[in-house]
Enzyme design. Sequence first.
Site, PDB file in Angstrom:
ATOM      1  N   ASN A   8      94.878  62.299  15.859  1.00 38.25           N
ATOM      2  CA  ASN A   8      95.024  61.319  14.782  1.00 38.25           C
ATOM      3  C   ASN A   8      93.656  61.068  14.136  1.00 38.25           C
ATOM      4  O   ASN A   8      92.814  60.370  14.703  1.00 38.25           O
ATOM      5  CB  ASN A   8      95.617  60.023  15.348  1.00 38.25           C
ATOM      6  CG  ASN A   8      95.874  58.992  14.265  1.00 38.25           C
ATOM      7  OD1 ASN A   8      95.693  59.261  13.087  1.00 38.25           O
ATOM      8  ND2 ASN A   8      96.309  57.811  14.673  1.00 38.25           N
ATOM      9  N   LYS A  10      93.067  59.321  11.548  1.00 36.47           N
ATOM     10  CA  LYS A  10      93.011  57.996  10.912  1.00 36.47           C
ATOM     11  C   LYS A  10      92.347  58.136   9.536  1.00 36.47           C
ATOM     12  O   LYS A  10      92.544  59.158   8.881  1.00 36.47           O
ATOM     13  CB  LYS A  10      92.304  56.984  11.827  1.00 36.47           C
ATOM     14  CG  LYS A  10      92.924  56.977  13.230  1.00 36.47           C
ATOM     15  CD  LYS A  10      92.466  55.852  14.099  1.00 36.47           C
ATOM     16  CE  LYS A  10      93.132  55.947  15.464  1.00 36.47           C
ATOM     17  NZ  LYS A  10      92.830  54.841  16.345  1.00 36.47           N
ATOM     18  N   GLU A  95      97.501  49.818  14.500  1.00 34.95           N
ATOM     19  CA  GLU A  95      96.652  49.471  13.347  1.00 34.95           C
ATOM     20  C   GLU A  95      97.518  49.087  12.146  1.00 34.95           C
ATOM     21  O   GLU A  95      97.145  48.235  11.354  1.00 34.95           O
ATOM     22  CB  GLU A  95      95.710  50.645  13.014  1.00 34.95           C
ATOM     23  CG  GLU A  95      94.588  50.748  14.042  1.00 34.95           C
ATOM     24  CD  GLU A  95      94.065  52.148  14.257  1.00 34.95           C
ATOM     25  OE1 GLU A  95      94.336  53.044  13.436  1.00 34.95           O
ATOM     26  OE2 GLU A  95      93.380  52.360  15.286  1.00 34.95           O
ATOM     27  N   GLY A 171      90.328  52.579  20.511  1.00 30.77           N
ATOM     28  CA  GLY A 171      89.015  52.476  19.873  1.00 30.77           C
ATOM     29  C   GLY A 171      88.046  51.554  20.593  1.00 30.77           C
ATOM     30  O   GLY A 171      87.039  51.138  20.028  1.00 30.77           O
ATOM     31  N   SER A 211      91.462  55.630  23.626  1.00 28.73           N
ATOM     32  CA  SER A 211      90.125  55.972  24.136  1.00 28.73           C
ATOM     33  C   SER A 211      90.111  57.213  25.040  1.00 28.73           C
ATOM     34  O   SER A 211      89.426  57.222  26.069  1.00 28.73           O
ATOM     35  CB  SER A 211      89.502  54.771  24.849  1.00 28.73           C
ATOM     36  OG  SER A 211      89.258  53.732  23.922  1.00 28.73           O
ATOM     37  N   GLY A 232      92.494  59.821  19.229  1.00 28.64           N
ATOM     38  CA  GLY A 232      91.905  59.258  18.016  1.00 28.64           C
ATOM     39  C   GLY A 232      90.483  59.763  17.823  1.00 28.64           C
ATOM     40  O   GLY A 232      90.248  60.941  17.547  1.00 28.64           O
ATOM     41  N   GLY A 233      89.512  58.880  18.008  1.00 21.99           N
ATOM     42  CA  GLY A 233      88.104  59.166  17.737  1.00 21.99           C
ATOM     43  C   GLY A 233      87.588  60.496  18.282  1.00 21.99           C
ATOM     44  O   GLY A 233      86.830  61.204  17.597  1.00 21.99           O
TER      45      GLY A 233
HETATM   46  P1  13P Z   1      91.172  56.224  20.016  1.00 21.38           P
HETATM   47  O1  13P Z   1      91.359  57.524  20.766  1.00 21.38           O
HETATM   48  O2  13P Z   1      90.067  56.285  19.012  1.00 21.38           O
HETATM   49  O3  13P Z   1      91.090  55.059  20.941  1.00 21.38           O
HETATM   50  O4  13P Z   1      92.501  56.027  19.148  1.00 21.38           O
HETATM   51  C1  13P Z   1      93.725  56.173  19.765  1.00 21.38           C
HETATM   52  C2  13P Z   1      94.759  56.104  18.735  1.00 21.38           C
HETATM   53  O5  13P Z   1      94.970  55.062  18.126  1.00 21.38           O
HETATM   54  C3  13P Z   1      95.500  57.315  18.425  1.00 21.38           C
HETATM   55  O6  13P Z   1      96.565  57.060  17.582  1.00 21.38           O
END
Ligand code: 13P
Length: 254
Positions: A8, A10, A95, A171, A211, A232-233
């Site tokens: 993702n 984002k 989010e 996050g 995370s 995510g990140g």
């Molecule tokens: P992070 O891996 O940055 O915590 O984000 C997870 C997420 O929201 C994936 O959709």
Amino acid sequence: MKKLVVANFKMNLTSSEIKKYVMALAPKFKSDKVDLSLALPFVSLESGKFLLSGSDISLTAQNISEEECGSLTGEVSGAMLKDIGVQRVIVGHSERRTRFKETGKSINKKIKIALKNRLQVVLCVGESLIDKNSMKSQAAITAQVDEALKGLYENELENIIIAYEPVWAIGTGKTASVKEIEEGIKVVRKAIETAFSKKAATEVRVLYGGSITAKNISQVVGVAGLDGVLVGGSCLDVATLIYIISVCEAGAKK
Ligand code: 13P
């Protein structure tokens, strides 16, 4: 069954940056153990599709309008996503629930419109820190699953993937422990069993997100009953994503 890795992005990386990213990733990805999908920003989906042609990597959208079409400035419809070759869509991400005030009712409408347009859904559910600290995690997750899947037929669940994403882990660098992920998955499956059947609860695919890093992926992937991850990140760095995929491949062999 193959593990599913959804990356993702984002609201990160421009289309030019994503072009470089995809050109670095696509030639390196071939797997009979892992399905990989990139959840790119809307503006990069079509060029991403072009760059990924001939690869095994699919595309996921990060959002979908709850309406079919019409005068809805700024919205993107299921038909538009399907038309450019998107395979699935993320719905109910925390989010969007918190920052954009999406309700269970709206999430339910989005899921129905996605299915109508033959798009798979990655439904995100998870408790907030307040829920967790007040011992209300189970109630929060169950309510989110119930609201989101209200009115669906059991056979439609084959196109629903549920991502357990505890809000406090997104996050924040605080990954849920193996025990917490197992418990979250159990609650998700129990909610499906109550709303549908034991068979549906066993068969529905459940991912974990929150995370995930190169450091903790081997621990996460070992969780019983886990069908994949939503990253995510950490996906923003190609080498890290490739490493995460390699660990998922090793986990899928078990
Ligand atoms: P992070 O891996 O940055 O915590 O984000 C997870 C997420 O929201 C994936 O959709």
